[in-house]
Write an enzyme that holds these catalytic residues in place. Structure first.
Site, short mmCIF file in Angstrom:
data_model
loop_
_atom_site.label_atom_id
_atom_site.label_comp_id
_atom_site.label_asym_id
_atom_site.label_seq_id
_atom_site.Cartn_x
_atom_site.Cartn_y
_atom_site.Cartn_z
N CYS A 333 25.52 31.97 36.29
CA CYS A 333 24.78 30.80 36.78
C CYS A 333 23.35 31.20 37.16
O CYS A 333 22.56 31.55 36.29
CB CYS A 333 25.52 30.14 37.92
SG CYS A 333 24.99 28.45 38.24
N HIS A 432 31.16 29.91 36.13
CA HIS A 432 31.79 30.52 37.30
C HIS A 432 33.28 30.69 36.99
O HIS A 432 33.87 29.93 36.22
CB HIS A 432 31.65 29.62 38.52
CG HIS A 432 30.26 29.53 39.06
ND1 HIS A 432 29.65 30.56 39.72
CD2 HIS A 432 29.36 28.51 39.01
CE1 HIS A 432 28.44 30.19 40.09
NE2 HIS A 432 28.23 28.95 39.67
#
Length: 501
Positions: A333, A432
């Site tokens: 991310c 994630h």
């Protein structure tokens, strides 16, 4: 039909163990046949969880829902505060970004809206579940904040829930913190506390008995349990306060050295939790260039403010060290965004800094977007000539693009995600939960072991199985050390006199 049961867990301070004990009761009540939901009215954390419908809540409530065996919903955490800069935060309402606010404006203008949201979510949970386990935040005795608080005793009053006060004996002064908290409460709120739990006890319980007797006589409150410290739980932490427990130094007895870069706005650092289950992995958190050394694997986790965390890397000397490192580097991310050529924020979504050069290790450019992506995702990643099914979730404001990148994976929608270097030493992804994919994590670690001429591991550790076992272990442990019959009796007493929320 009987009225639903409820119980609220409050603490004498942050990190007293409220989240873990709430998790334990979620599993205990579910084991006892109650359809159970967790609830936290307002959560301030950078570790978040994506619900099945693509909404964002605090990670602790997602994990507590897993413990209860139910699907997490936004009603379990209607307000999520995600700090983005000093005194500024993104306010997430029912799973979607509402607006960025500073602490003063939030306290002044959001209070009434917050109360309405909380009442609505509580009413929904009481309609859908047999039992609601409510978690407080910080301390209920913050006398400077209590006139407009919406997370501790005001919520207990809304829900008409009995309260257990938790004290952490490991930090010292547990009787003082329990007594002090009780004395600072209003009489109505003090009466609502049905007893206390002393958490994280180590040693001979007989040595504590005189203190327990004194406390009960002095305070008039029961000690409902003394819970011994329970190490080795594979249950994710709520927020970054736990990072201070982690080492900055390598464990020399372990074969692989994993360095996690801990920038100020680190988010969803629970991505690295599965590595703690790998016996030959030493995991350490790094904040300065001098701490980095020569790790085998470097992880750049998520960030709530990518540009300012990039500036942190440059200020600490980590930026140059990362550029020169020969380690395998994985960015997730915000960490992926940092690996690219540049990060821009023309709309000042996260920061007034308009653009900043990235590490330049992957040929991607990121532009922050006003619209936030929150979604559970799945894709096929190719690594070392093999394909891996990857399941995860995305939470990000930016879009990263390049015509030159080698995608790390192809998503279920046929779109590319992430990027990797030609030799696959540098990997970036928006997914994630990457390392919760056991086959991929095992292949990644084995590729490093092979380079180091260490024995490759043939047994794949199933991390989600370990987490499930931890829920059972935790519930059994807490059940053994608390007076559950007394707790149920008080829950039933409060339920009988509960008015509609």
């Amino acid at each position: 039909m009987s009225k639903p049961l409820s119980l609220m867990i409050q603490g004498t301070h942050s990190d007293a163990g409220k989240s873990v004990i709430t998790t334990a009761f979620c599993r205990i009540f579910a084991q006892d046949g109650h359809r159970t939901a967790p609830f936290k009215s307002q959560n301030m954390a950078l570790n978040s969880y994506v619900t099945i419908d693509g909404k964002e809540i605090g990670r602790a409530q997602g994990v507590q829902a897993e413990a209860a065996g139910v699907e997490a919903t936004t009603d379990m955490n209607p307000i999520l505060i995600k700090p983005s800069r000093e005194n500024d935060a993104q306010i997430v309402v029912l799973g979607k970004p509402f607006q960025n606010m500073n602490a003063f404006d939030y306290r002044k203008s959001f209070y009434e809206m917050g109360r309405r949201l909380i009442k609505g979510s509580l009413a929904t949970l009481y309609e859908q579940y047999d039992c609601v386990v409510i978690e407080g935040a910080g301390s209920p005795a913050e006398v400077n904040l209590n006139d407009r608080e919406i997370v501790n005793m005001s919520v207990a009053r809304m829900a008409n829930a009995p309260v257990i006060l938790v004290g952490d004996i490991e930090k010292g002064g547990v009787f003082a913190s329990l007594v002090g908290t009780l004395q600072l409460l209003e009489e109505e709120d003090r009466e609502r506390i049905i007893g206390v739990i002393i958490n994280k006890f180590r040693g001979d319980i007989s040595l504590l008995k005189s203190g327990l007797d004194w406390f009960e006589e002095y305070s008039g409150k029961r000690v409902l349990g003394v819970i011994p410290y329970l190490p080795g739980l594979n249950i994710e932490a709520e927020d970054s306060v736990v990072l201070q427990r982690y080492s900055t130094r390598r464990d020399e007895t372990k074969g692989l050295d994993i360095a996690v870069i801990q920038y100020p706005m680190i988010s969803n650092f629970t991505d690295i939790d599965p590595f703690f289950a790998e016996e030959d992995c030493s995991i350490r958190f790094v904040t300065t260039a001098s701490q980095l050394g020569q790790p085998d694997l470097i992880i750049l986790p998520g960030s709530k403010n990518t540009i300012e965390d990039l500036l942190f890397l440059k200020a600490t000397g980590l930026f140059e060290k990362l550029q020169k490192s020969e380690a395998v580097i994985v960015g997730i991310c915000g960490g992926y965004q940092m690996l690219g050529v540049s990060v821009s924020d023309p709309e000042a979504v996260e920061t007034p800094h308009e653009t900043e050069a990235g590490l330049g290790l992957l040929p991607v450019e990121t532009v922050m977007d006003i619209e936030k992506t929150t979604v559970r995702s799945q894709g096929i990643a190719t690594f070392r000539g093999k394909e891996f099914v990857i399941k995860g979730y995305e939470i990000h404001m930016g879009r990263s693009s390049s015509s030159e990148r080698i995608p790390f994976m192809e998503t279920g929608h046929g779109l590319p995600d992430g990027a990797k270097s030609e030799d696959e030493r540098i990997i970036g992804t928006y997914f994630h939960g990457l390392f919760y994919n056991d086959e991929f994590r095992s292949a990644l670690l084995n590729s490093i072991r092979k380079v180091k001429q260490q024995e490759e591991q043939t047994e794949i550790i199933r991390y989600n199985d370990l987490k499930e076992k931890s829920f059972v272990t935790l519930a059994d442990h807490v059940r053994k050390h608390v007076d559950l019959a007394a707790i149920y009796k008080e829950m039933e007493r409060y339920s009988e006199r509960r008015m509609p929320v």
